[in-house]
Write a protein that holds these residues in place. Structure first.
Motif, PDB file in Angstrom:
ATOM      1  N   GLY A 141       0.793  -1.220   0.000  1.00 15.11           N
ATOM      2  CA  GLY A 141       0.000   0.000   0.000  1.00 15.11           C
ATOM      3  C   GLY A 141       0.824   1.268   0.000  1.00 15.11           C
ATOM      4  O   GLY A 141       0.323   2.334   0.374  1.00 15.11           O
ATOM      5  N   LEU A 142       2.082   1.170  -0.422  1.00 15.23           N
ATOM      6  CA  LEU A 142       2.952   2.350  -0.472  1.00 15.23           C
ATOM      7  C   LEU A 142       2.887   2.978  -1.861  1.00 15.23           C
ATOM      8  O   LEU A 142       2.677   2.295  -2.858  1.00 15.23           O
ATOM      9  N   LYS A 143       3.105   4.288  -1.922  1.00 15.34           N
ATOM     10  CA  LYS A 143       3.062   4.976  -3.200  1.00 15.34           C
ATOM     11  C   LYS A 143       4.321   4.747  -4.025  1.00 15.34           C
ATOM     12  O   LYS A 143       4.309   4.870  -5.247  1.00 15.34           O
ATOM     13  N   SER A 144       5.423   4.427  -3.339  1.00 19.46           N
ATOM     14  CA  SER A 144       6.691   4.197  -4.022  1.00 19.46           C
ATOM     15  C   SER A 144       7.589   3.353  -3.114  1.00 19.46           C
ATOM     16  O   SER A 144       7.225   3.037  -1.986  1.00 19.46           O
ATOM     17  N   VAL A 145       8.754   2.985  -3.648  1.00 19.21           N
ATOM     18  CA  VAL A 145       9.719   2.235  -2.846  1.00 19.21           C
ATOM     19  C   VAL A 145      10.371   3.203  -1.861  1.00 19.21           C
ATOM     20  O   VAL A 145      11.107   4.103  -2.252  1.00 19.21           O
ATOM     21  N   THR A 146      10.081   3.041  -0.594  1.00 21.65           N
ATOM     22  CA  THR A 146      10.551   3.964   0.436  1.00 21.65           C
ATOM     23  C   THR A 146      11.904   3.535   1.003  1.00 21.65           C
ATOM     24  O   THR A 146      12.347   2.400   0.800  1.00 21.65           O
ATOM     25  N   GLY A 147      12.508   4.434   1.753  1.00 21.64           N
ATOM     26  CA  GLY A 147      13.771   4.103   2.419  1.00 21.64           C
ATOM     27  C   GLY A 147      13.580   2.996   3.433  1.00 21.64           C
ATOM     28  O   GLY A 147      14.443   2.136   3.591  1.00 21.64           O
ATOM     29  N   ALA A 148      12.436   3.020   4.122  1.00 26.61           N
ATOM     30  CA  ALA A 148      12.157   1.982   5.114  1.00 26.61           C
ATOM     31  C   ALA A 148      12.051   0.619   4.454  1.00 26.61           C
ATOM     32  O   ALA A 148      12.537  -0.391   4.990  1.00 26.61           O
ATOM     33  N   LEU A 149      11.430   0.562   3.271  1.00 34.30           N
ATOM     34  CA  LEU A 149      11.328  -0.705   2.548  1.00 34.30           C
ATOM     35  C   LEU A 149      12.709  -1.189   2.119  1.00 34.30           C
ATOM     36  O   LEU A 149      13.034  -2.369   2.264  1.00 34.30           O
ATOM     37  N   ASN A 150      13.532  -0.275   1.606  1.00 35.42           N
ATOM     38  CA  ASN A 150      14.892  -0.644   1.206  1.00 35.42           C
ATOM     39  C   ASN A 150      15.687  -1.186   2.394  1.00 35.42           C
ATOM     40  O   ASN A 150      16.398  -2.192   2.276  1.00 35.42           O
ATOM     41  N   ARG A 151      15.567  -0.520   3.549  1.00 33.90           N
ATOM     42  CA  ARG A 151      16.301  -0.964   4.733  1.00 33.90           C
ATOM     43  C   ARG A 151      15.818  -2.334   5.200  1.00 33.90           C
ATOM     44  O   ARG A 151      16.623  -3.182   5.592  1.00 33.90           O
TER      45      ARG A 151
END
Length: 200
Positions: A141-151
């Protein structure tokens, strides 16, 4: 006799009955040389495409772990996979004991809880299929690939709970992620723990 899989607080142990085959040294085994115990059975498995190239498994394991995970005796062959701290945080009983051992500020606790929750969501999604970061982002449900997702993805990679589908091309636009054997076992351990506690 199937391998014995044991999950401890700090490692996963897989033990097979039978030591090294006669004529195969430890150094040859660790280098990927393979001698099937039952050649006819192995031939059938290869014809049915149920196994990969002979000896590829050990090379792949030792690309991620040191050779000291291998423990061989006269009658047993054991692999002990240590869990990284990121992986330990995903197992309820370990995370809970860690929380009890020290006091944390509300902000720190909230941040760690959020990271753990995101990691668990990623693992649950990857149980269904291999996914790219953009696909994970969409399903979360995120609008884009976030820093939190990358981490979270990087932490799971370092913990060996997930792996790249294209390990030789980490930046490929076709890159996806899937659970490793350690990831599957860890997820099963967490699910069983929740069921026992009445949370499942």
């Amino acid at each position: 006799m199937p391998p014995l899989v044991e999950i401890y607080a700090d490692r996963i142990s897989i033990t097979s009955y039978g030591g090294l085959l006669s004529g195969l040294s430890l150094e040859e085994c660790l280098s990927g040389r393979s001698m099937p115990r039952n050649r006819e059975l192995m031939r059938v498995f290869r014809d049915m495409e149920l196994v990969e190239h002979l000896g590829s498994g050990m090379r792949r394991i030792l690309n991620a772990y040191d050779s000291d995970i291998v423990h061989i005796s006269e009658h047993f062959f054991e692999l002990r996979f240590p869990m990284a701290s990121e992986a330990l945080a995903l197992i309820p009983e370990v995370a809970e004991s860690g929380a009890e051992s020290g006091a944390e500020s509300g902000a720190e606790s909230g941040a760690e809880s959020g990271a753990e929750s995101l990691s668990k969501k990623i693992l649950h999604l990857l149980r269904e299929a291999a996914l790219s970061k953009s696909e994970l982002s969409s399903q979360l449900g995120l609008k884009s690939v976030t820093g939190a997702l990358n981490r979270a993805v990087n932490a799971l990679l370092e913990a060996h709970w997930i792996e790249r589908t294209l390990p030789d091309k980490p930046q490929s636009r076709l890159q996806k992620y899937r659970l490793t054997q350690a990831g599957w076992l860890g997820m099963d351990s967490s699910r069983n723990h929740d069921a026992v506690d009445g949370r499942g």
